[in-house]
Motif scaffolding. Structure first.
Motif, short mmCIF file in Angstrom:
data_model
loop_
_atom_site.label_atom_id
_atom_site.label_comp_id
_atom_site.label_asym_id
_atom_site.label_seq_id
_atom_site.Cartn_x
_atom_site.Cartn_y
_atom_site.Cartn_z
N ASP A 5 -2.14 17.19 -6.63
CA ASP A 5 -1.06 18.06 -7.58
C ASP A 5 -0.08 17.43 -8.05
O ASP A 5 0.60 17.68 -8.50
N LEU A 6 0.39 15.84 -6.91
CA LEU A 6 1.65 15.26 -7.29
C LEU A 6 1.15 14.21 -7.87
O LEU A 6 0.90 13.84 -8.32
N VAL A 7 2.73 13.73 -8.88
CA VAL A 7 2.93 12.24 -9.10
C VAL A 7 3.45 11.58 -8.06
O VAL A 7 4.69 12.23 -8.16
N THR A 59 0.36 -1.18 0.03
CA THR A 59 0.36 -0.01 0.14
C THR A 59 0.98 1.22 0.10
O THR A 59 1.84 1.32 0.36
N MET A 60 0.48 2.28 -0.54
CA MET A 60 1.13 3.61 -0.27
C MET A 60 -0.31 4.99 0.07
O MET A 60 -1.61 4.88 -0.48
N LYS A 61 -0.24 5.62 0.40
CA LYS A 61 -1.25 7.15 1.06
C LYS A 61 -0.51 7.65 -0.27
O LYS A 61 0.91 8.74 0.22
N SER A 62 -1.76 8.66 -0.12
CA SER A 62 -0.69 9.91 -0.87
C SER A 62 -0.60 11.07 0.23
O SER A 62 -0.97 10.89 1.38
N TYR A 63 -0.70 12.12 -0.41
CA TYR A 63 0.55 13.25 0.80
C TYR A 63 -0.62 14.06 0.81
O TYR A 63 -0.45 14.06 2.07
N PHE A 64 -2.22 13.78 -0.17
CA PHE A 64 -2.97 14.80 0.53
C PHE A 64 -4.38 14.35 -0.45
O PHE A 64 -4.06 13.98 -1.69
N GLY A 65 -5.48 14.34 0.14
CA GLY A 65 -6.88 13.67 -0.83
C GLY A 65 -6.80 12.23 -1.29
O GLY A 65 -5.64 11.86 -1.16
N SER A 73 3.15 13.59 5.69
CA SER A 73 2.24 12.55 5.02
C SER A 73 1.84 11.47 5.82
O SER A 73 2.78 10.89 6.71
N THR A 74 1.78 10.49 5.47
CA THR A 74 1.46 9.39 6.11
C THR A 74 2.06 8.02 5.37
O THR A 74 2.00 7.59 4.38
N SER A 93 -2.87 13.26 0.80
CA SER A 93 -1.73 14.19 2.59
C SER A 93 -3.54 14.02 3.09
O SER A 93 -4.23 13.96 2.24
N SER A 94 -3.48 13.17 4.25
CA SER A 94 -4.68 13.37 4.88
C SER A 94 -4.61 14.33 5.89
O SER A 94 -6.47 14.46 6.02
N GLY A 95 -4.36 15.91 5.90
CA GLY A 95 -4.65 17.31 6.18
C GLY A 95 -5.84 17.88 5.79
O GLY A 95 -5.89 17.62 4.70
N THR A 96 -6.64 18.37 6.50
CA THR A 96 -7.57 19.06 5.36
C THR A 96 -7.26 21.03 6.24
O THR A 96 -8.11 21.41 5.92
N ASN A 97 -6.02 21.02 7.11
CA ASN A 97 -5.96 22.53 7.69
C ASN A 97 -4.91 22.87 6.14
O ASN A 97 -4.85 23.85 6.54
N GLY A 98 -4.86 21.98 5.11
CA GLY A 98 -3.69 23.24 4.05
C GLY A 98 -2.63 22.89 4.44
O GLY A 98 -1.44 23.33 3.97
N SER A 99 -1.93 21.99 5.55
CA SER A 99 -0.25 21.74 5.80
C SER A 99 0.02 20.74 4.75
O SER A 99 -0.67 19.88 4.79
#
Length: 645
Positions: A284-286, A257-263, A442-443, A432-438
């Motif tokens: 916005d990343l690859v 598994t891998m987790k995205s940096y955001f969203g 990374s997970t 990324s899992s954060g919702t505060n824009g930080s």
């Protein structure tokens, strides 16, 4: 090459771009669209998708193209770089009422000049099997929406099979169908077959064979896309919960598994040899993920909005047994001589691939370059090179393009790793899992391996700015020198699985399923709910570091509980989701604005690459030296809609 364009030039639509192998040119005469060429009003519509198939026509013009625009589905002869497109003569055109086509896929095994098998998924959940050459509609699956009522997000034929296909829905479930089976008149009853971390596989309980054969429940939220490995034995799934999950398909076992940096993750693809996976999404990343090491090896930052499609260019990827600098690309003949891709579901039993030799300490030096591309909702297309200094940082470079000091892996490829092909690059997009824009988190998943060692701050493979980690180093990192001799052998966290006696045979796909009947086609008339429609674009200036309130609201809806958010936050800085400073950051070789609306298609073909935008225009870009259109044909097409770089 860094992305070009700034100031007033940023809104210009590019019609050509240059790489080291030459100039790629937009063939305006080869543009496919609706016959009237009027831009489609894309508000509230599903993404435009494109599928290709070769019918082995003896005339040498066997390529066929299918694309959907709104409620319409078109099927044309694809002339590519050879001749101008004739939009007045579609082989087949269909207009649907009450529902819209969302995705489609040809079966290359059964395609002939007289017949093709095309699967079409719809926004209301149905899947249709049609033959656009014979203009027949043979089957309709999930007709009464008893199996799943949500939008179909991805449909694919199982590699090597003429009858099995897999369908993903925005509900987060996948279903395995057999074209010979009916779907029944009652909702299916399921029995648990296998269960693991955040996934479960159920079989359908029935006295007679019926669809679906299997139901996969993967992660939380929508399952946006899946992709089979080149040998058909593994399945990569990109989910709205931000996780990339890679399964052994037959045994339904989680490989990594891998987790995205955001969203959420929106797209995924495999390298031609199955060694790497690339994913993209709402960060916005690859992101490039190693199949054998089960870890992120690089990220690429060039898009200004969500990444909608990633794809490998198998024609430009190159490998050379030489101490000399690698050629950026070779001829098609050289490439086919260097590669040996397995056909069907059996992995080729060939000798060690050149990439395997490159990984070994006693093999001859091999210079390798992987090329992949991405398109996004920012209307930009990016091309990326994944070079040996990223793939093999602990070995001497046969050429120097960038200098990167990164954690290296010396472990041999795991059993079942594709070794038949010679070159591949796959990128998994971070989330990324954060919702505060930080962007400080990374997970990831800690494997507990004490041999893991990461430099606190790694030199970048590009010039993008980055900040030093705050608060010291992570448990798996330590200050390091500029040498790249430190190695690590990450061990994926073992995933407990629950297996019923029915799965002891090794494969969860029983070959004894037989046809029990044929379902009768009925008109598609069910309406799609608004919540299943494609999410609207976020602001164009929305990137990793700036999250608007609407995006935050969407991400909050994705998290089912506070516990889920807390678990996601714990993965930041682990092997599941390394921090930005812990992995090389790639810079795009090319980054060009090529459309007015968000891009939804990127396909690499032998003599061209194909893109499409939400307005319904399918564009052909000729590879260097492949421009075959005559100036006398220019009267059949509209004038260029952009400027030349």
């Amino acid at each position: 090459m860094a992305a070009e364009g700034g100031g007033k030039e940023t809104n210009e639509i590019k019609t050509q771009f240059t790489t080291r192998e030459g100039v790629y040119k937009l063939l305006t005469h080869s543009e496919y669209s609706r016959p009237n060429r009027v831009p489609f009003n894309s508000q509230g519509s599903n993404p435009v998708k494109v599928s290709f198939v070769n019918v082995n026509d003896q005339s040498g013009n066997g390529d066929r193209i299918c694309f959907n625009v709104g409620r319409e589905l078109y099927f044309y002869i694809y002339k590519g770089v050879r001749k101008a497109a004739d939009l007045s003569k579609p082989i087949d055109k269909r207009i649907y009422k009450g529902t819209q086509p969302t995705c489609h896929d040809f079966n290359p095994l059964t395609a002939t000049a007289d017949s093709v098998s095309l699967l079409v998924g719809f926004s209301a959940g149905q899947v249709q099997l049609i033959d656009p050459i014979k203009k027949e509609t043979s089957k309709l699956f999930n007709e009464e929406r008893l199996i799943d009522k949500s939008r179909v997000t991805c449909v694919r034929w199982v590699p090597g099979s003429e009858s099995l296909f897999l369908v993903a829905h925005s509900s987060g479930s996948m279903y395995l169908y057999n074209v010979e089976n009916t779907c029944g008149t009652t909702p299916p009853n399921y029995q648990l077959l296998k269960q693991g971390e955040n996934y479960a596989v159920h079989t359908c309980k029935s006295k007679s064979a019926r669809n679906p054969l299997l139901r996969w429940t993967v992660g939380e939220g929508a399952l946006n896309e899946f992709a089979f490995s080149p040998d058909g034995k593994f399945l990569a799934c990109a989910s709205q919960d931000g996780f990339l999950r890679v399964f052994g398909f037959d045994a339904a076992e989680l490989h990594g598994t891998m987790k995205s940096y955001f969203g959420g993750l929106l797209c995924v693809c495999w390298s031609p040899d199955g060694q790497y996976i690339v994913a993209g999404g709402e960060d916005d990343l690859v992101t490039v993920w190693s199949f054998s090491d089960c870890r992120v090896i690089a990220r690429g930052h060039g898009h200004k909005s969500w990444v909608s499609v990633v794809a490998f260019d198998h024609c430009t990827t190159s490998v050379e047994d030489s101490d000399l600098p690698a050629e950026f690309s070779g001829s098609d003949e050289e490439y086919h001589e260097q590669t040996n891709f397995g056909v069907g579901r059996d992995r080729a039993n060939s000798a060690q691939s050149r990439l395997s030799k490159r990984n070994s300490t006693d093999g001859r030096p091999v210079s390798v370059t992987y090329r992949f591309g991405s398109v996004g909702q920012d209307t930009q297309m990016c091309l990326w090179d994944l070079t040996e200094d990223i793939l093999f940082p602990h070995l001497p470079l046969s050429r120097t393009r960038t200098h990167t000091n990164v954690m290296s892996a010396t472990s041999s490829p795991a059993a079942g790793t594709v070794t038949a092909a010679t070159t591949t690059a796959a990128a998994a997009a971070g989330n990324s899992s954060g919702t505060n824009g930080s962007n400080t988190g990374s997970t990831g998943n800690n494997s507990g391996n004490t041999t893991n060692s990461l430099p606190a701050t790694l030199p970048r493979s590009n010039s993008l700015p980055h900040s030093n980690p705050q608060g010291g180093t992570t448990p798996n990192s330590h200050p390091s020198s500029n040498s790249s001799t430190t190695t690590a052998t990450p061990t994926p966290t073992p995933t407990p699985t629950t297996t019923t006696p029915a799965s002891k045979g090794g494969s969860i796909i029983d070959s004894t399923f037989i046809a029990t009947g044929v379902s009768k086609f009925a008109t598609l008339s069910l309406h799609d709910s608004r919540k299943d429609r494609h999410e609207k674009d976020h602001k164009r200036n929305h990137s990793m570091g700036h999250i608007n309130s609407k995006s935050s609201d969407k991400l909050n809806q994705l998290s089912s509980s506070r516990t889920a958010k807390a678990d996601a936050a714990k993965t930041l800085g682990t092997t599941l989701c390394p921090r930005m400073e812990e992995v090389p950051l790639l810079e795009p070789l090319v980054c060009k604005k090529i459309a007015h609306e968000r891009l939804t298609v990127l396909i690499f073909l032998e003599d061209c690459l194909v893109t499409a935008c939400q307005e319904g225009f399918v564009c052909t870009w000729a590879r260097p030296g492949k421009v075959g259109l005559l100036s006398s044909q220019s009267h059949t097409a509209t004038p260029p809609r952009g400027t030349v770089v």
